[in-house]
Design an enzyme around this catalytic site. Structure first.
Site, PDB file in Angstrom:
ATOM      1  N   GLY A  45       0.767  -1.122  -0.090  1.00 31.20           N
ATOM      2  CA  GLY A  45       0.059   0.121   0.141  1.00 31.20           C
ATOM      3  C   GLY A  45       0.853   1.369   0.052  1.00 31.20           C
ATOM      4  O   GLY A  45       1.974   1.328   0.506  1.00 31.20           O
ATOM      5  N   GLN A  50       3.129  10.042   0.840  1.00 31.43           N
ATOM      6  CA  GLN A  50       4.302   9.331   1.056  1.00 31.43           C
ATOM      7  C   GLN A  50       5.294   9.482  -0.156  1.00 31.43           C
ATOM      8  O   GLN A  50       6.395   9.151  -0.334  1.00 31.43           O
ATOM      9  CB  GLN A  50       3.938   7.881   1.204  1.00 31.43           C
ATOM     10  CG  GLN A  50       3.503   7.326   2.428  1.00 31.43           C
ATOM     11  CD  GLN A  50       3.264   5.988   2.629  1.00 31.43           C
ATOM     12  OE1 GLN A  50       2.285   5.260   2.078  1.00 31.43           O
ATOM     13  NE2 GLN A  50       4.344   5.236   3.147  1.00 31.43           N
ATOM     14  N   CYS A  98       5.634   0.253   7.268  1.00 37.64           N
ATOM     15  CA  CYS A  98       5.261   1.042   6.283  1.00 37.64           C
ATOM     16  C   CYS A  98       6.556   1.478   5.701  1.00 37.64           C
ATOM     17  O   CYS A  98       7.790   1.676   6.349  1.00 37.64           O
ATOM     18  CB  CYS A  98       4.822   2.080   7.319  1.00 37.64           C
ATOM     19  SG  CYS A  98       4.360   3.728   6.396  1.00 37.64           S
ATOM     20  N   LEU A  99       6.440   1.789   4.298  1.00 41.38           N
ATOM     21  CA  LEU A  99       7.529   2.170   3.501  1.00 41.38           C
ATOM     22  C   LEU A  99       8.252   3.585   4.023  1.00 41.38           C
ATOM     23  O   LEU A  99       9.284   3.722   3.506  1.00 41.38           O
ATOM     24  CB  LEU A  99       7.096   2.550   2.118  1.00 41.38           C
ATOM     25  CG  LEU A  99       6.733   1.168   1.413  1.00 41.38           C
ATOM     26  CD1 LEU A  99       6.129   1.236  -0.030  1.00 41.38           C
ATOM     27  CD2 LEU A  99       7.829  -0.045   1.462  1.00 41.38           C
ATOM     28  N   HIS A 140      -4.667   1.616   7.514  1.00 39.45           N
ATOM     29  CA  HIS A 140      -3.237   2.096   7.538  1.00 39.45           C
ATOM     30  C   HIS A 140      -3.282   3.138   6.714  1.00 39.45           C
ATOM     31  O   HIS A 140      -2.706   4.393   6.828  1.00 39.45           O
ATOM     32  CB  HIS A 140      -2.269   1.109   7.354  1.00 39.45           C
ATOM     33  CG  HIS A 140      -0.836   1.294   7.343  1.00 39.45           C
ATOM     34  ND1 HIS A 140       0.099   0.738   8.028  1.00 39.45           N
ATOM     35  CD2 HIS A 140      -0.362   2.275   6.456  1.00 39.45           C
ATOM     36  CE1 HIS A 140       1.305   1.290   7.963  1.00 39.45           C
ATOM     37  NE2 HIS A 140       1.086   2.302   6.789  1.00 39.45           N
ATOM     38  N   GLU A 141      -3.321   2.939   5.320  1.00 37.48           N
ATOM     39  CA  GLU A 141      -3.415   3.803   4.181  1.00 37.48           C
ATOM     40  C   GLU A 141      -4.257   5.161   4.510  1.00 37.48           C
ATOM     41  O   GLU A 141      -3.772   6.196   4.319  1.00 37.48           O
ATOM     42  CB  GLU A 141      -3.490   3.297   2.904  1.00 37.48           C
ATOM     43  CG  GLU A 141      -2.687   2.142   2.539  1.00 37.48           C
ATOM     44  CD  GLU A 141      -1.352   2.304   2.648  1.00 37.48           C
ATOM     45  OE1 GLU A 141      -0.751   3.693   2.564  1.00 37.48           O
ATOM     46  OE2 GLU A 141      -0.605   1.403   3.200  1.00 37.48           O
ATOM     47  N   HIS A 144      -2.880   7.710   6.721  1.00 41.42           N
ATOM     48  CA  HIS A 144      -1.843   8.693   6.061  1.00 41.42           C
ATOM     49  C   HIS A 144      -2.336   9.860   5.523  1.00 41.42           C
ATOM     50  O   HIS A 144      -1.931  10.916   5.602  1.00 41.42           O
ATOM     51  CB  HIS A 144      -0.960   7.926   4.904  1.00 41.42           C
ATOM     52  CG  HIS A 144      -0.126   7.193   5.250  1.00 41.42           C
ATOM     53  ND1 HIS A 144       1.191   7.310   5.903  1.00 41.42           N
ATOM     54  CD2 HIS A 144       0.038   5.887   5.016  1.00 41.42           C
ATOM     55  CE1 HIS A 144       2.079   6.523   6.098  1.00 41.42           C
ATOM     56  NE2 HIS A 144       1.620   5.155   5.653  1.00 41.42           N
TER      57      HIS A 144
HETATM   58 NI    NI Z   1       2.267   3.447   5.614  1.00 37.84          NI
END
Ligand code: NI
Length: 187
Positions: A45, A50, A98-99, A140-141, A144
């Site tokens: 995701g 991000q 998370c990236l 989660h997304e 953000h």
């Molecule tokens: Ni994330």
């Protein structure tokens, strides 16, 4: 085109993202670039903040998790202006990464059942009930887009134990396989 991923500590990850306007230019190209960036970094995701864009846009491909979580099988989509409603308040704790926080994963409590409303890449509306790990990824997304990261859900005690690792991410001292962008230097 692969884009750099903005890391924990960057202010764009803390901003409230704006809705995507109906006439947004080159939306499909942006979505393609986000998928490409996500796959190259081996994520499932990625949210627009991000990649430094404060927009309510998310890409998800959860298929890789289908073996462990059948609800994730074949689920690939872009979410535009998503809205999450909690359907069942019972929370379950599972590990997340998370990236924007490379090298870390922590247990996070989340609800298991949500209703999701969103627009697809053609700006067509959808509505669906989701559960399990798929519901977790969506939450989660969508966090953000509210300027939150999963680490915000981790206990202060646990965060204290992780403070050196978190500081290293903020300072750009964490090694990473993909291209990243760190917070501007603090004075
Ligand atoms: Ni994330």
């Amino acid at each position: 085109m692969k884009l750099p991923i903005y890391l924990y500590g960057h202010p764009v990850l803390r901003a409230e993202a704006q809705p995507v306007p109906a006439d947004y230019n080159d939306l499909k190209k942006l979505i393609d670039d986000m998928f490409e960036t996500m796959y190259a970094a081996e994520g499932c995701g990625l949210a627009a903040p991000q990649i430094g864009l404060s927009l309510q846009l998310v890409v998800i491909d959860a298929d890789v998790l289908g073996e462990d979580f059948p609800e994730c099988k074949g689920r690939k989509f872009a979410l535009i202006n998503p809205e999450v409603t909690v359907l069942d308040g019972d929370e379950v704790s599972r590990s997340e990464g998370c990236l924007s926080l490379p090298g870390l994963s922590e247990n996070v409590n989340r609800v298991e059942h949500i209703r999701l409303k969103w627009l697809d890449e053609d700006m067509q509306p959808h509505e669906e009930e989701m559960s399990g790990f798929l519901a977790r990824i969506v939450q989660h997304e969508c966090d953000h887009l509210k300027g939150q990261v999963y680490m915000d859900h981790v206990s202060p005690t646990r965060r204290l134990l992780l403070r050196t690792k978190l500081r290293n991410i903020v300072d750009g001292k964490t090694r990473c396989e993909y291209k990243t962008k760190t917070a501007p230097r603090r004075k």
